[in-house]
Scaffold this active site. Structure first.
Site, short mmCIF file in Angstrom:
data_model
loop_
_atom_site.label_atom_id
_atom_site.label_comp_id
_atom_site.label_asym_id
_atom_site.label_seq_id
_atom_site.Cartn_x
_atom_site.Cartn_y
_atom_site.Cartn_z
N SER A 406 0.83 -1.21 0.00
CA SER A 406 0.00 0.00 0.00
C SER A 406 0.86 1.26 0.00
O SER A 406 0.45 2.28 -0.54
CB SER A 406 -0.88 0.04 1.25
OG SER A 406 -1.63 -1.12 1.37
N HIS A 427 -1.20 -2.57 -7.24
CA HIS A 427 -1.91 -2.24 -6.00
C HIS A 427 -3.41 -2.41 -6.20
O HIS A 427 -4.05 -1.60 -6.87
CB HIS A 427 -1.56 -0.79 -5.59
CG HIS A 427 -2.17 -0.38 -4.30
ND1 HIS A 427 -2.67 0.88 -4.06
CD2 HIS A 427 -2.36 -1.07 -3.16
CE1 HIS A 427 -3.14 0.94 -2.83
NE2 HIS A 427 -2.97 -0.22 -2.27
N GLU A 439 -3.92 0.08 -9.34
CA GLU A 439 -2.82 1.01 -9.61
C GLU A 439 -1.62 0.19 -10.10
O GLU A 439 -1.17 -0.73 -9.40
CB GLU A 439 -2.43 1.79 -8.35
CG GLU A 439 -3.36 2.94 -8.03
CD GLU A 439 -2.94 3.70 -6.78
OE1 GLU A 439 -2.74 4.92 -6.84
OE2 GLU A 439 -2.81 3.06 -5.71
N ASN A 477 -3.70 6.45 -2.12
CA ASN A 477 -3.51 6.53 -0.67
C ASN A 477 -2.77 7.80 -0.26
O ASN A 477 -2.95 8.30 0.85
CB ASN A 477 -2.76 5.29 -0.17
CG ASN A 477 -3.69 4.09 -0.05
OD1 ASN A 477 -4.91 4.24 -0.10
ND2 ASN A 477 -3.12 2.90 0.09
P1 NAI Z 1 -3.35 -9.99 5.84
O1 NAI Z 1 -2.72 -9.88 7.16
O2 NAI Z 1 -4.82 -10.23 5.76
O3 NAI Z 1 -2.66 -11.14 4.99
C1 NAI Z 1 -1.30 -11.35 4.90
C2 NAI Z 1 -1.08 -12.82 4.62
O4 NAI Z 1 0.27 -13.03 4.28
C3 NAI Z 1 -1.36 -13.71 5.82
O5 NAI Z 1 -2.29 -14.70 5.44
C4 NAI Z 1 0.01 -14.30 6.18
O6 NAI Z 1 -0.09 -15.64 6.64
C5 NAI Z 1 0.72 -14.22 4.84
N1 NAI Z 1 2.17 -14.14 4.98
C6 NAI Z 1 2.89 -13.31 5.78
N2 NAI Z 1 4.21 -13.49 5.59
C7 NAI Z 1 4.32 -14.43 4.62
C8 NAI Z 1 5.43 -15.05 3.99
N3 NAI Z 1 6.66 -14.72 4.31
N4 NAI Z 1 5.17 -15.98 3.06
C9 NAI Z 1 3.92 -16.32 2.71
N5 NAI Z 1 2.83 -15.76 3.29
C10 NAI Z 1 3.04 -14.85 4.23
O7 NAI Z 1 -2.95 -8.67 5.06
P2 NAI Z 1 -3.68 -7.97 3.82
O8 NAI Z 1 -4.67 -7.00 4.32
O9 NAI Z 1 -4.12 -9.03 2.89
O10 NAI Z 1 -2.49 -7.12 3.20
C11 NAI Z 1 -1.48 -7.71 2.42
C12 NAI Z 1 -0.74 -6.64 1.66
O11 NAI Z 1 -1.67 -5.95 0.83
C13 NAI Z 1 -0.07 -5.57 2.51
O12 NAI Z 1 1.11 -5.16 1.89
C14 NAI Z 1 -1.10 -4.44 2.52
O13 NAI Z 1 -0.53 -3.18 2.75
C15 NAI Z 1 -1.61 -4.54 1.10
N6 NAI Z 1 -2.95 -3.99 0.87
C16 NAI Z 1 -3.94 -4.14 1.79
C17 NAI Z 1 -5.21 -3.61 1.55
C18 NAI Z 1 -6.32 -3.82 2.51
O14 NAI Z 1 -7.36 -3.13 2.39
N7 NAI Z 1 -6.22 -4.73 3.45
C19 NAI Z 1 -5.49 -2.86 0.31
C20 NAI Z 1 -4.38 -2.83 -0.62
C21 NAI Z 1 -3.14 -3.34 -0.32
#
Ligand code: NAI
Ligand code: 3HC
Length: 697
Positions: A406, A427, A439, A477
């Site tokens: 993000s 993104h 994006e 953002n």
């Molecule tokens: P989340 O916490 O729901 O999911 C992250 C997942 O990654 C978890 O299931 C975890 O087990 C897995 N994980 C962590 N380290 C890992 C690794 N080394 N290898 C494999 N899997 C691994 O987080 P979310 O919300 O899905 O965010 C993920 C990314 O997307 C972040 O960079 C966030 O900034 C970005 N993002 C989030 C948005 C949102 O609204 N939640 C919108 C746009 C981007």
């Protein structure tokens, strides 16, 4: 006659074939050609009937939208349609592809209509801030009745040929070539001595409760007015003689043509198409895409995987453990079940996807044949760097490596690999299989064909893709954090989160910023604030900590049941959380601030000024290439009202000089936050608009 209309004779039938690619828009030349074609047929010895048919992809896509906002040119469409309908010859329309807006209105002016089963018809003028202005509101109800006509024109939806036939809008359906079908059908009508049948001469339909329908449609429009005005025009079809009804329709059409909403909607129509059309990508072929890797199957990873699976791509999703993998699979299954419920895929396709096209793994070696991998792990630079090091090790040469971060620096991520030219940001927005915005974040070293591949993926997934440069928060953002900060400042100075949400929802946003924060999770903003404080805030920046206190108590918004609002009665039944105002009042007291009243108008003005000012910086710095890229980002990712066109179109409409003057006025109290964007100052000095930059003038 002109080259837009080909005239041919088939016995006693004259055929007018429209040739105005790509979609046969009814430009002045087409209207003139049709008029002359009717004259010629009527003067042509032995002609008893005229068939109108389109060449290429469509019958007609409607009036030529590029002519709107300019002085109308003769012959006017309503006059042409009246002239067609009044012809002593039998006139038949043969429809294929789409017949939209003025295109359907031409068909309604013909005496009979035949269509191929794949044809679609509709009156989508409301999506341009208008209503059908060439007799559609008067003729359609005479064929279908008021309810069906209002449904079609207030939603602007495309109606399949079979439904149009059931509604008596189309007289006959036949598979085959539209011209051959049309000739055969016209011949049959002539053989049967079918009468000329003018829709305008049919009896007026039954009335309904017009005021109730107007109010209900206005409510559904959430600020957009044109759908409600369809009700008044249809009312005229019932209450007035045809010619008077037509005049009433024309008056409303002209009034709507003068509105800001029409300008905003048409800007959105063209920008939506221009946004993925980047000069730098002309002639650059994307890399092949079939096998997609996704790292991390949380909220975003599962959503991205779902979008790719729904687009028919193979997905290999990597999670840290078998348990986390199962949780990711469950999330995807839930998303796909939603798609079955909405009729997007069948139950059989759902099962096939889960057993054949989705692979959940925990071993990087399984990504060796991926064409493109999207990382969606925790928002932590060290974790992301480790993931990219692994990808660099296992991925085949030429694979595209993308991050869904993000805010983090894509250049820094790319630099940890041996192939920075293959790295970019993709993104997505949450929920990633639903939200339309993508994006495409281009880093310093990203190769052009990698950018093209990002756009190609966006297209496959049905997204609106916007090119963004690298900075804290990219386009969306980054602008969000600025206007959100403006809202936080207004809270310190006396507004409540509820005043602000109400004023902005009234402006047309789907949700105010505090309701949005509750939906996204207050922990996200909390993490950003902590990171920014750790990096060191500028001493001139205003700060507040009342929202941190909510988070410290475990209130993260909808997911915990409480945030700015209390959701005890369900996610849609929000009520203000009574704990919030005391926290705000304590903060104001601690900072020695005396609260003052903000009107809705001032709230909107400050919020929008902050948004436009930051957007102008984003364009000025080249993070967004054109103002329309910002407009589409806010429209498709941040709930900005489409009928306002986007923040920079809105700014053009309200006037850049007034906005700049207000920003300078606000800067007297807070010169650090309200630094005018150089681009805004330049445009005002030169008397130009943001839209001039879109056109490259
Ligand atoms: P989340 O916490 O729901 O999911 C992250 C997942 O990654 C978890 O299931 C975890 O087990 C897995 N994980 C962590 N380290 C890992 C690794 N080394 N290898 C494999 N899997 C691994 O987080 P979310 O919300 O899905 O965010 C993920 C990314 O997307 C972040 O960079 C966030 O900034 C970005 N993002 C989030 C948005 C949102 O609204 N939640 C919108 C746009 C981007
Ligand atoms: N006028 C001028 N240009 C039009 C147009 C129109 N009515 N409809 C489409 N175009 C242009 C598009 O801008 C695009 O141009 P580009 O290639 O330079 O970007 C090109 O035609 C192809 O359009 P799409 O990329 O959208 O092609 P699709 O196949 O995806 O969609 C479509 C085709 C369904 C016809 C879609 O373009 C569409 O919905 N068009 C608008 C239809 C419409 O709103 N009609 C009503 C007009 S208002 C009216 O008729 C008023 C009357 O009541 C008086």
């Amino acid at each position: 006659m002109n080259d837009k209309i080909a005239y041919s004779r088939h016995g006693d039938i004259a055929v007018l074939t429209v040739q105005n690619p790509p979609v046969n828009a009814l430009s002045q030349a087409v209207r003139q050609g049709l008029w002359d074609g009717m004259d010629r047929a009527e003067a042509d010895d032995g002609v008893r009937a005229v068939l109108i048919v389109g060449e290429g992809r469509a019958f007609f896509a409607g009036a030529d939208i590029t002519e709107f906002g300019k002085p109308p040119l003769e012959p006017h469409l309503p006059d042409l349609i009246n002239r067609i309908e009044a012809s002593p010859l039998l006139v038949v329309a043969s429809m294929h592809g789409v017949s939209l807006g003025g295109g359907l209105e031409v068909a309604l002016g013909c005496h009979y209509r035949i269509a191929v089963p794949s044809a679609r018809v509709g009156l989508p003028e409301v999506h341009l801030g208008l209503l059908p202005g060439a007799g559609g509101t008067q003729r359609l109800p005479r064929l279908t009745g008021v309810d069906a006509a209002l449904d079609i024109m207030t939603t602007g939806r495309h109606v399949e040929a079979a439904e149009a036939h059931d509604l008596l809008l189309v007289d006959a359906l036949r598979e085959g070539d539209p011209k051959e079908n049309g000739i055969a059908y016209t011949r049959k009508l002539l053989d049967e001595n079918a009468p000329r049948r003018a829709v305008s001469e049919m009896p007026a339909p039954e009335p309904i409760d017009w005021d109730a329908a107007f109010e209900a449609t206005l409510q559904r429009g959430r600020g957009q007015i044109s759908p409600a005005w369809c009700v008044r025009a249809v009312q005229a079809s019932v209450e007035k003689p045809f010619a008077e009804g037509l005049k009433a329709e024309r008056q409303i059409f002209y009034d709507l043509m003068q509105t800001d909403q029409r300008q905003g909607m048409i800007h959105a129509f063209f920008s939506e198409r221009a946004v993925s059309n980047l000069p730098e990508l002309k002639g650059v072929a994307p890399r092949p895409l079939q096998n997609i890797g996704v790292i991390g199957g949380g909220t975003m990873g599962a959503g991205i995987a779902t979008a790719a699976l729904l687009a028919g791509l193979n997905v290999t999703l990597l999670e840290m453990s078998a348990d986390a993998g199962q949780a990711a699979r469950d999330r995807i299954e839930k998303n796909l079940s939603g798609s079955v419920k909405r009729g997007k895929i069948t139950a059989k396709q759902h099962d096939q996807i889960l057993t054949h096209t989705l692979n959940v793994v925990s071993n990087y070696a399984r990504l060796s044949d991926a064409d493109l991998v999207i990382e969606a792990v925790f928002e932590d630079m060290d974790v992301k760097k480790k993931v990219f090091a692994e990808l660099d090790r296992v991925c085949k040469p030429g694979a595209v490596l993308a991050s869904n971060t993000s805010y983090l620096d894509i250049n820094e991520i790319a630099a940890t690999t041996s192939r920075p030219s293959d790295v970019l940001g993709l993104h997505f927005f949450s929920p990633a299989h639903v939200m339309k915005l993508l994006e495409v974040v281009v880093a310093d070293a990203t190769a052009p064909d990698v950018v093209a591949t990002g756009f190609a993926l966006g297209k496959m997934l049905g997204k609106i893709s916007v090119r963004a440069g690298v900075c804290d928060g990219f386009i969306g953002n980054r602008i969000l954090s600025t206007y959100r900060t403006a809202a936080d400042h207004m809270i310190l100075d006396g507004a409540s989160p509820y005043d602000i949400d109400t004023a902005l929802e009234e402006f047309g946003f789907a949700m105010g910023p505090f309701a949005v924060a509750d939906l996204a999770g207050l922990d996200i903003g909390w993490a950003v604030r902590k990171r920014k404080r750790a990096e060191g805030l500028d001493p001139r920046a205003r700060d507040s900590s009342y929202a941190d206190k909510l988070c410290e108590e475990g209130h993260f918004g909808q997911k915990t049941g409480k945030g700015y609002y209390d959701y005890a009665a369900g996610p849609r039944a929000r009520v203000p959380n009574p704990d919030v105002m005391p926290l705000i009042e304590a903060e104001r007291a601690a900072q020695g601030l005396t609260p003052r009243h903000f009107t809705d108008k001032e709230i909107v003005r400050r919020y929008m000024a902050a948004m436009v000012n930051e957007a102008a910086k984003v364009v000025g710095e080249g993070i967004a290439r054109r103002p329309l890229d910002v407009d589409m980002t806010l429209l498709f990712g941040y709930g900005f009202p489409r009928y306002r066109g986007g923040p920079l179109k809105w700014a053009d409409i309200v006037g850049l000089d007034g906005l700049l003057a207000d920003i300078k006025g606000y800067a007297e109290k807070d010169p650090y936050f309200w630094r005018p964007a150089p681009l805004l100052e330049q445009l005002v000095a030169e008397g130009r608009t943001f839209d001039d930059l879109n056109k490259g003038t």
